[in-house]
Write a protein that holds these residues in place. Structure first.
Motif, mmCIF file in Angstrom:
data_model
loop_
_atom_site.group_PDB
_atom_site.id
_atom_site.type_symbol
_atom_site.label_atom_id
_atom_site.label_comp_id
_atom_site.label_asym_id
_atom_site.label_seq_id
_atom_site.Cartn_x
_atom_site.Cartn_y
_atom_site.Cartn_z
ATOM 1 N N GLY A 43 0.819 -1.210 0.000
ATOM 2 C CA GLY A 43 0.000 0.000 0.000
ATOM 3 C C GLY A 43 0.850 1.255 0.000
ATOM 4 O O GLY A 43 0.514 2.259 -0.649
ATOM 5 N N HIS A 44 1.971 1.205 0.701
ATOM 6 C CA HIS A 44 2.861 2.362 0.767
ATOM 7 C C HIS A 44 3.406 2.731 -0.613
ATOM 8 O O HIS A 44 3.419 3.908 -0.977
ATOM 9 C CB HIS A 44 4.003 2.087 1.749
ATOM 10 C CG HIS A 44 4.999 3.179 1.809
ATOM 11 N ND1 HIS A 44 4.712 4.423 2.353
ATOM 12 C CD2 HIS A 44 6.282 3.245 1.369
ATOM 13 C CE1 HIS A 44 5.782 5.191 2.251
ATOM 14 N NE2 HIS A 44 6.748 4.502 1.653
ATOM 15 N N VAL A 45 3.838 1.742 -1.398
ATOM 16 C CA VAL A 45 4.356 2.090 -2.729
ATOM 17 C C VAL A 45 3.247 2.632 -3.622
ATOM 18 O O VAL A 45 3.478 3.535 -4.427
ATOM 19 C CB VAL A 45 5.115 0.922 -3.410
ATOM 20 C CG1 VAL A 45 6.276 0.452 -2.569
ATOM 21 C CG2 VAL A 45 4.230 -0.220 -3.795
ATOM 22 N N VAL A 46 2.041 2.116 -3.449
ATOM 23 C CA VAL A 46 0.906 2.563 -4.252
ATOM 24 C C VAL A 46 0.606 4.041 -4.002
ATOM 25 O O VAL A 46 0.459 4.824 -4.946
ATOM 26 C CB VAL A 46 -0.344 1.689 -3.990
ATOM 27 C CG1 VAL A 46 -1.573 2.272 -4.659
ATOM 28 C CG2 VAL A 46 -0.102 0.254 -4.462
ATOM 29 N N VAL A 47 0.537 4.449 -2.738
ATOM 30 C CA VAL A 47 0.181 5.843 -2.448
ATOM 31 C C VAL A 47 1.357 6.801 -2.631
ATOM 32 O O VAL A 47 1.158 7.950 -3.009
ATOM 33 C CB VAL A 47 -0.444 6.023 -1.041
ATOM 34 C CG1 VAL A 47 -1.666 5.134 -0.876
ATOM 35 C CG2 VAL A 47 0.544 5.822 0.078
ATOM 36 N N SER A 48 2.575 6.335 -2.399
ATOM 37 C CA SER A 48 3.741 7.224 -2.492
ATOM 38 C C SER A 48 3.944 7.756 -3.899
ATOM 39 O O SER A 48 4.182 8.950 -4.097
ATOM 40 C CB SER A 48 4.998 6.501 -2.026
ATOM 41 O OG SER A 48 4.909 6.175 -0.672
ATOM 42 N N THR A 49 3.875 6.891 -4.878
ATOM 43 C CA THR A 49 4.102 7.318 -6.262
ATOM 44 C C THR A 49 3.055 8.323 -6.708
ATOM 45 O O THR A 49 3.382 9.356 -7.306
ATOM 46 C CB THR A 49 4.119 6.101 -7.204
ATOM 47 O OG1 THR A 49 5.135 5.196 -6.762
ATOM 48 C CG2 THR A 49 4.391 6.519 -8.642
ATOM 49 N N TYR A 92 -5.413 -3.278 -7.939
ATOM 50 C CA TYR A 92 -5.913 -2.572 -9.119
ATOM 51 C C TYR A 92 -5.251 -1.191 -9.237
ATOM 52 O O TYR A 92 -4.740 -0.820 -10.295
ATOM 53 C CB TYR A 92 -7.435 -2.438 -9.054
ATOM 54 C CG TYR A 92 -7.976 -1.587 -10.168
ATOM 55 C CD1 TYR A 92 -8.121 -2.106 -11.452
ATOM 56 C CD2 TYR A 92 -8.302 -0.253 -9.955
ATOM 57 C CE1 TYR A 92 -8.585 -1.311 -12.496
ATOM 58 C CE2 TYR A 92 -8.765 0.549 -10.982
ATOM 59 C CZ TYR A 92 -8.905 0.012 -12.248
ATOM 60 O OH TYR A 92 -9.356 0.810 -13.283
ATOM 61 N N ILE A 93 -5.249 -0.439 -8.149
ATOM 62 C CA ILE A 93 -4.685 0.913 -8.165
ATOM 63 C C ILE A 93 -3.188 0.873 -8.468
ATOM 64 O O ILE A 93 -2.670 1.759 -9.148
ATOM 65 C CB ILE A 93 -4.966 1.641 -6.827
ATOM 66 C CG1 ILE A 93 -6.460 1.874 -6.632
ATOM 67 C CG2 ILE A 93 -4.213 2.972 -6.769
ATOM 68 C CD1 ILE A 93 -6.834 2.344 -5.223
#
Length: 155
Positions: A43-49, A92-93
């Motif tokens: 989740g961290h990599v998903v929101v960070s980018t 998905y995100i």
């Protein structure tokens, strides 16, 4: 930059394969000696980018419109049990957001950026290209953590 986007997508697909190999209980478990779990790292990599690409370039006023940002942003820890539905949405995100960033990049939407120095690498991000290249390292750093977490879960 096509290779950069392709690498990010392929690395995230490998991360998703890791996630798919674990149960929901394993994704949520924090092994002894660790501060987080596999799903937090993903989740961290998903929101960070998304945050770096859209907030630092001014396309979003703040990170609040990035889904799940409060749960996975820097300096957070797992505080709840993530559901199967949330895992599916994060997967998905993870891919869809990179495709959207690639489209926006191709359309020239990232014309300026507020410089940002990364805590992990001490790298000054002064362009969208630097953000995207740093994303590769950041994503794979957290993938490595997730692999270590999996190993700890299996012991």
């Amino acid at each position: 930059m096509n290779e950069v986007f392709e690498f990010i997508i392929n690395a995230r697909k490998a991360f998703i394969q890791l996630i798919d190999s674990l149960s929901i209980e394993q994704l949520n478990e924090i092994p002894a000696g660790f501060n987080n779990n596999v799903i937090w790292n993903f989740g961290h990599v998903v929101v960070s980018t998304q945050t770096l690409c859209y907030v630092r370039t001014g396309l979003l006023a703040d990170a609040n419109s990035v889904k799940f940002v409060d749960s996975y942003k820097k300096d957070t820890r797992p505080t709840y049990t993530v559901s199967i539905e949330e895992v599916a949405e994060l997967k998905y995100i993870a891919l869809d957001s990179v495709r959207k960033i690639e489209e926006d990049y191709s359309n020239g939407k990232f014309s300026s950026i507020t410089p940002y120095s990364t805590a992990t690498y001490g790298e000054e991000l002064t362009s969208i290209e630097k953000v995207l290249i740093t994303t590769i390292g950041h994503d794979n750093l957290h993938f490595g953590y997730a692999l270590a977490l999996r190993k700890a879960l299996q012991q």
